[in-house]
Design an enzyme around this catalytic site. Structure first.
Site, PDB file in Angstrom:
ATOM      1  N   GLU A 167      35.727  43.925  44.895  1.00 10.33           N
ATOM      2  CA  GLU A 167      36.160  43.525  46.234  1.00 10.33           C
ATOM      3  C   GLU A 167      35.091  43.501  47.325  1.00 10.33           C
ATOM      4  OE1 GLU A 167      39.638  45.830  47.180  1.00 10.33           O
ATOM      5  OE2 GLU A 167      40.816  44.866  45.611  1.00 10.33           O
ATOM      6  N   GLU A 277      43.314  42.559  39.480  1.00  9.38           N
ATOM      7  CA  GLU A 277      44.191  43.504  40.171  1.00  9.38           C
ATOM      8  C   GLU A 277      45.418  42.772  40.691  1.00  9.38           C
ATOM      9  OE1 GLU A 277      42.798  46.178  43.173  1.00  9.38           O
ATOM     10  OE2 GLU A 277      40.953  46.669  42.085  1.00  9.38           O
TER      11      GLU A 277
END
Length: 488
Positions: A167, A277
């Site tokens: 991320e 995710e």
């Protein structure tokens, strides 16, 4: 329509009837890492029993993976870890033998199941508040050195997947970030890991919904292998389905519509992505409906989406709102009804029809397929399990190979407090830790979001009543969980 055309269409649909990979994140070695790239290694809670480096560790990550692989036939696990943990806080240093030894125990347990195993460096493209490639931050050489060492360790393991970075967000220059990614790819291939999959993450917490509009797709399209191909270079995306996409709520409102721009771009570019995710309330009806619908969409579009990895098991306590930790040997409803039920074992099939079409499901199953095709223009709502299965090998998934086009262009962070004493609460970055508790969004100490963050994406501040007021507030902007307090 001619019979031959009908046959060709049915074969085309069957070939895209199911993703190759499905699995779970096994978290714990990433605990203590916050979105600014600070990682308090004293808060590591490795999911390995009797860990030498974490005396409180008791989560059975190997047992969980064995459960998911045998009971649910899942075939990929993502193993998050902090950069600082692996090199014992020495930027540019060598892998710490003790720390890496602990992580490798988890990796070997993963490989023993026969699954693919993703290394995930959980640092948000940062080291202690500085972005990779920025002035005063880690250099591309530092980043490449880390990956060269890891790739050297696992060069002979075809099932080890290199997840370059968790991320990235608020990156000052996407062309610069693409250069950092290229440096890591080149180092990995040069270390002898020439055929393993490498996952390329974008800006904006690598969110699927903004991967194209935010510029990540265009910037990363030019990253190549040394031979200028893009073989096994896969885009790494995340997506949560609660209202603000943060993964902090037990309820889900978003559907597969958010994937439409990315799907269109992947098709036009002949590239692939993996959703590493996705999660939701483990027993919430809205999340069972919406997560199942998204997985149906991925199965229908498996030529572009290789698979999905649920968040999360490992060292989380079962009370964590997104927990996928088995309960007494039994799967939580979201795992049972969605992550496991929607996977055909990597055979190219999609065994479970959309939940809404089943008359035997519970009330939480109703309507899961509704709206799955809206706005995508791709017919994504056709549903899984409706086409004839055609087997293919999960061990050798078809990966798109292209030569990438030329690069195109396009922080607010938190800081962990000092390591806790036995009488003070620990603030785990991003709400990671065994007993994560969801708190209501709040403003703390007069802090408000700055304009850049307001523009970047919706965000929440987390009030942790049992903790002393920190000088800066741990914040989760974009994906998954908020800070929490745990007495230790």
């Amino acid at each position: 329509m001619l019979a031959s055309s009908v046959l060709a269409l049915s074969i085309s649909q069957a070939l895209a009837a199911g993703v190759k990979f499905a699995g779970v994140n096994i978290a714990g070695f990433d605990f203590g890492c916050s979105t600014d790239g600070n990682c308090n290694i004293g808060n590591v809670y490795g999911p390995i029993k009797s860990s030498d480096l974490s005396s409180t560790a008791s989560a059975d990550g190997p047992g969980q993976m064995n459960h998911f692989a045998t009971k649910d036939k899942l075939n990929i696990f993502r193993l998050p870890v902090g950069w600082q943990f692996l090199v014992n806080l020495e930027l540019g240093g060598t892998l710490d033998s003790a720390a890496f030894g602990q992580y490798d125990r988890l990796m070997q347990a993963c490989l023993k199941t026969g699954a693919y195993c993703i290394i995930d460096i959980h640092n948000y493209a940062r080291w202690n508040g500085k972005t990779i490639g920025s002035s005063g931050g880690p250099s591309n050489e530092d980043f490449a050195s880390l990956w060269k060492q890891l790739a050297t360790k696992y060069a002979a393991e075809e099932k080890v997947v290199m997840g370059l970075m968790n991320e990235p967000h608020n990156m000052p220059d996407l062309a610069s970030w693409a250069g950092s990614v290229q440096a890591a790819v080149t180092a990995i291939r040069g270390a002898g890991a020439t055929s393993q999959m490498i996952l390329l993450p974008g800006d904006g917490y690598t969110g699927a919904s903004t991967f194209v509009s935010g510029g990540s797709a265009a910037a990363l399209a030019g990253v190549t292998n040394p031979d200028k191909s893009t073989t096994n270079l896969i885009f790494d995306v995340h997506q949560y389905l609660d209202g603000d996409g943060s993964g902090t709520s037990a309820t889900c409102t978003k559907t597969s519509d958010v994937f439409a721009p990315l799907l269109k771009w992947l098709k036009s570019s002949n590239r692939q992505a993996m959703l590493t995710e996705i999660g939701g309330g483990s027993s919430d009806a809205s999340c069972i409906t919406n997560v199942c619908e998204v997985l149906d969409f991925l199965n229908t579009n498996s030529d572009q989406f290789l698979g999905y990895v649920g968040w999360a098991a490992g060292s989380f306590d079962s009370s964590y709102v997104l927990s996928l930790v088995p309960d007494g040997g039994n799967d939580v409803p979201l795992m049972e009804k969605c992550f496991a039920a929607k996977f055909g074992g990597g055979s190219g099939t999609s065994p479970a029809a959309p939940v809404s079409s089943s008359g035997s499901g519970s009330e939480s199953d109703q309507g899961s397929g509704e709206g799955s095709g809206e706005g995508s223009g791709q017919g994504s709502g056709s549903g899984s399990g409706t086409t004839s299965p055609i087997s293919s090998s999960a061990a050798s998934p078809p990966i798109a190979t292209t030569s990438g086009p030329a690069l195109q262009l396009p922080s607010h962070v938190s800081q962990l407090p000092p390591s806790p004493t036995s009488s003070t609460p620990a603030i785990y970055g991003l709400g990671q830790g065994p007993n994560q508790q969801k708190q209501q969004p709040a403003q703390i100490g007069g802090n408000i979001l700055d304009n850049d963050l307001q523009d970047d994406c919706d965000a929440e501040w987390e009030d942790v009543p049992t903790a002393p007021e920190p000088s800066t507030v741990t914040k989760r902007n974009g994906m998954r969980r908020l800070a929490y307090a745990e007495e230790i």
